[in-house]
Scaffold this motif. Structure first.
Motif, short mmCIF file in Angstrom:
data_model
loop_
_atom_site.label_atom_id
_atom_site.label_comp_id
_atom_site.label_asym_id
_atom_site.label_seq_id
_atom_site.Cartn_x
_atom_site.Cartn_y
_atom_site.Cartn_z
N VAL A 243 0.94 -1.08 0.00
CA VAL A 243 0.05 0.05 0.00
C VAL A 243 0.71 1.08 -0.06
O VAL A 243 1.91 1.34 0.66
N LYS A 244 0.42 2.04 -0.87
CA LYS A 244 1.16 3.42 -0.79
C LYS A 244 0.29 4.62 -0.59
O LYS A 244 -0.91 4.51 -1.20
N LEU A 245 0.68 5.31 0.49
CA LEU A 245 -0.22 6.50 0.87
C LEU A 245 0.32 7.63 0.47
O LEU A 245 1.42 8.01 0.44
N LYS A 246 -0.59 8.61 -0.20
CA LYS A 246 -0.19 10.00 -0.82
C LYS A 246 0.02 10.85 0.54
O LYS A 246 -1.07 10.65 1.38
N ILE A 247 0.67 11.78 0.69
CA ILE A 247 1.08 12.37 1.99
C ILE A 247 1.20 13.82 1.50
O ILE A 247 1.56 14.17 0.39
N VAL B 87 4.99 5.69 1.33
CA VAL B 87 4.22 6.95 1.11
C VAL B 87 5.03 7.94 -0.21
O VAL B 87 6.06 7.82 -0.36
N ASP B 88 4.17 8.49 -0.57
CA ASP B 88 4.60 9.37 -2.11
C ASP B 88 4.03 11.05 -1.47
O ASP B 88 2.97 11.23 -1.55
N ALA B 89 4.88 11.76 -1.68
CA ALA B 89 4.71 13.13 -1.14
C ALA B 89 4.45 14.04 -2.41
O ALA B 89 4.29 15.36 -2.39
N ASN B 90 4.92 13.48 -3.59
CA ASN B 90 4.86 14.48 -4.99
C ASN B 90 5.23 15.64 -4.79
O ASN B 90 4.77 16.78 -5.04
N ALA B 91 6.64 15.85 -4.09
CA ALA B 91 7.54 16.90 -3.98
C ALA B 91 6.62 18.03 -3.11
O ALA B 91 7.07 19.20 -3.22
N ILE C 190 10.16 6.59 1.21
CA ILE C 190 9.31 7.96 1.07
C ILE C 190 9.43 8.11 -0.53
O ILE C 190 10.84 8.59 -0.73
N GLU C 191 8.45 8.42 -0.97
CA GLU C 191 8.69 8.91 -2.49
C GLU C 191 8.63 10.39 -2.76
O GLU C 191 7.78 11.00 -2.20
N GLN C 192 9.82 11.05 -3.41
CA GLN C 192 9.65 12.28 -3.81
C GLN C 192 9.36 13.29 -2.88
O GLN C 192 8.47 14.00 -2.99
N LEU D 272 13.12 8.29 -5.47
CA LEU D 272 12.80 9.32 -6.39
C LEU D 272 11.65 9.04 -7.44
O LEU D 272 11.95 7.74 -8.20
N ASP D 273 10.86 9.70 -7.87
CA ASP D 273 9.99 9.53 -8.95
C ASP D 273 10.23 10.73 -10.09
O ASP D 273 11.16 10.57 -10.75
N GLU D 274 9.68 11.88 -9.66
CA GLU D 274 9.66 13.26 -10.41
C GLU D 274 11.02 13.31 -10.94
O GLU D 274 11.26 13.83 -12.06
N SER D 275 11.98 13.47 -10.25
CA SER D 275 13.49 13.69 -10.43
C SER D 275 14.25 12.84 -11.36
O SER D 275 15.10 13.29 -12.16
N VAL E 13 14.30 3.48 -6.70
CA VAL E 13 14.11 4.46 -7.95
C VAL E 13 12.83 3.68 -8.29
O VAL E 13 12.33 2.67 -8.68
N ASN E 14 11.81 4.77 -8.70
CA ASN E 14 10.32 4.47 -9.29
C ASN E 14 10.59 4.77 -10.69
O ASN E 14 10.97 5.92 -10.83
N ILE E 15 10.36 4.00 -11.82
CA ILE E 15 10.26 3.74 -13.13
C ILE E 15 9.12 4.03 -13.83
O ILE E 15 8.15 3.01 -13.64
N LYS E 16 8.99 5.24 -14.34
CA LYS E 16 7.79 5.39 -15.39
C LYS E 16 8.24 5.59 -16.70
O LYS E 16 8.79 6.73 -16.84
N PRO E 17 7.81 4.86 -17.59
CA PRO E 17 8.27 5.13 -18.90
C PRO E 17 8.23 6.14 -19.50
O PRO E 17 8.89 7.22 -20.11
MG MG Z 1 5.07 9.19 -7.10
#
Ligand code: MG
Ligand code: SMG
Length: 370
Positions: A160-164, A187-191, A212-214, A237-240, A259-263
């Motif tokens: 489970v990933k919670l947005k924070i 968790v994911d903070a989206n910067a 903890i993501e980004q 890291l995601d966005e970076s 690292v989170n990989i998004k193509p």
């Molecule tokens: Mg993210």
């Protein structure tokens, strides 16, 4: 192959529930699909840019514009196109990685379908199913969050990933940890945070999060490296991470351990594989991110997530997590896994009637002579 023409199609996909993050709330996904037509067959790509430039600088109207005006004409002019030619052909145009990724994905799908080769095999996949996690948005109340998480765990999600964001971090994390025990939790903070908030983020340390993501802005690699020294929780890291080189830099500087990989974010599946290779060579675990894709993008993400370095469950959830009706046959979770498509190309086809019913606009861009 020579491109005959490219169709750009906008679809509106209502989400089963609004998805709130630190940068906004998404209720209907506005998605651009790319269909590349060649004499040997066609291929599909899904652009992950969102309606507004809030996750990153890209957005759907902008992607449509740059594809129409620059990227598609440049590629259509070539006599011989395959996926490996797309990056070099478009490299003069700066940025717009999500738009480029969608076009490359469509070319790659067409090429692999013509060759009878599944995307997973082409990329070097070693698994035939992928462990699935789920990303849970910011809610009105903790009670609502606990109900939502309970529902996903019942469905078999393995992580489970919670947005924070500020005001929705330690409390919800503590509540989920106390209620559900030792589940895989991140968790994911989206910067949303700044380095000055490191002490608040350190309050998450006792909850044994996977990562903890980004937490910090996209361009703040040094900040993430400093923050990493102040937290026990690993930074992901995601966005970076916009390229394999960005991944190498972030790893070398100690800015992330995962690292989170998004193509879409790195410009396509070929660069995504290079990010995977760089991370794996450094012993850095990776996982596959998500952008609320339809079955088209999901199918391709599953192929990527089947590579050996993807050792953590990804945001590759079943179709029902997002949409009442997907545009492809739905992806259904089995024991917490999704099967990797094994047909040629991305291995799935959109269902024409469903696709037409959600289409808001369509544009055909013929190649000269096509
Ligand atoms: Mg993210
Ligand atoms: O596709 O399951 C999904 C969504 C996963 O949280 C998710 N994505 O920053 O990782 C992220 C976000 C970006 C999109 S939020 C609308």
């Amino acid at each position: 192959m020579k491109i005959t023409g490219v169709e750009l199609r906008r679809i509106a996909m209502p989400l089963v529930a609004p998805f709130r993050t630190s940068f906004g709330t998404e209720s209907t996904r506005d998605i651009l699909l790319v269909r590349v037509v060649t004499p040997d067959g066609e291929g599909w790509g899904e652009c992950v840019a969102m309606h507004e430039p809030l996750y990153s600088s890209e957005y759907v109207d902008g992607a449509t514009e740059v594809l129409t005006r620059y990227l598609i004409p440049a590629l259509s002019a070539l006599d011989n196109v395959d996926a490996s030619a797309v990056g070099p052909a478009l490299s003069a145009f700066k940025g717009h990685l999500m738009a480029k990724a969608a076009l490359e994905a469509a070319v790659l799908d067409a090429e692999l379908r013509a060759a009878g080769m599944p995307l997973a095999r082409y990329l070097g996949a070693t698994q035939d199913r992928v462990a699935c996690g789920v990303s849970v948005g910011i809610m009105e109340t903790v009670a609502q969050l606990l109900d939502t998480v309970a529902g996903y765990l019942d469905q078999g999600y393995q992580r489970v990933k919670l947005k924070i964001e500020q005001g929705w971090d330690v409390g919800p994390v503590r509540a989920v940890r106390e209620r559900f025990g030792d589940i895989l939790l991140q968790v994911d903070a989206n910067a949303a945070y700044s380095l000055g908030e490191a002490r608040q983020l350190a309050k998450l340390d006792p909850f044994d999060l996977l990562l903890i993501e980004q937490p910090l802005p996209e361009d703040d690699i040094r900040g993430h490296a400093e923050l990493a020294r102040m937290l026990r929780t690993p930074i992901c890291l995601d966005e970076s991470i916009t390229s394999a080189r960005a991944a190498a830099d972030a790893i070398a500087l100690g800015a992330c351990r995962i690292v989170n990989i998004k193509p879409g974010r790195v410009g396509g599946y070929l660069e995504a594989r290079r990010v995977h290779d760089v991370c794996t060579a450094h012993g850095v675990p990776v996982w596959c991110g998500g952008m609320l894709e339809t079955g088209i993008g999901r199918a391709a993400n599953l192929a990527l997530a089947a590579l050996p370095g993807f050792v953590l469950p990804g945001d590759t959830s079943g179709s029902s997590r997002y949409y009442h009706q997907d545009v492809t046959p739905p992806f259904v979770l089995a024991d917490g896994y999704l099967a990797v498509p094994n047909g040629p190309g991305i291995g799935v086809e959109p269902i024409a009637e469903i696709l037409d019913s959600v289409t808001t606009s369509k544009q055909w861009l013929p190649a000269s002579g096509g």
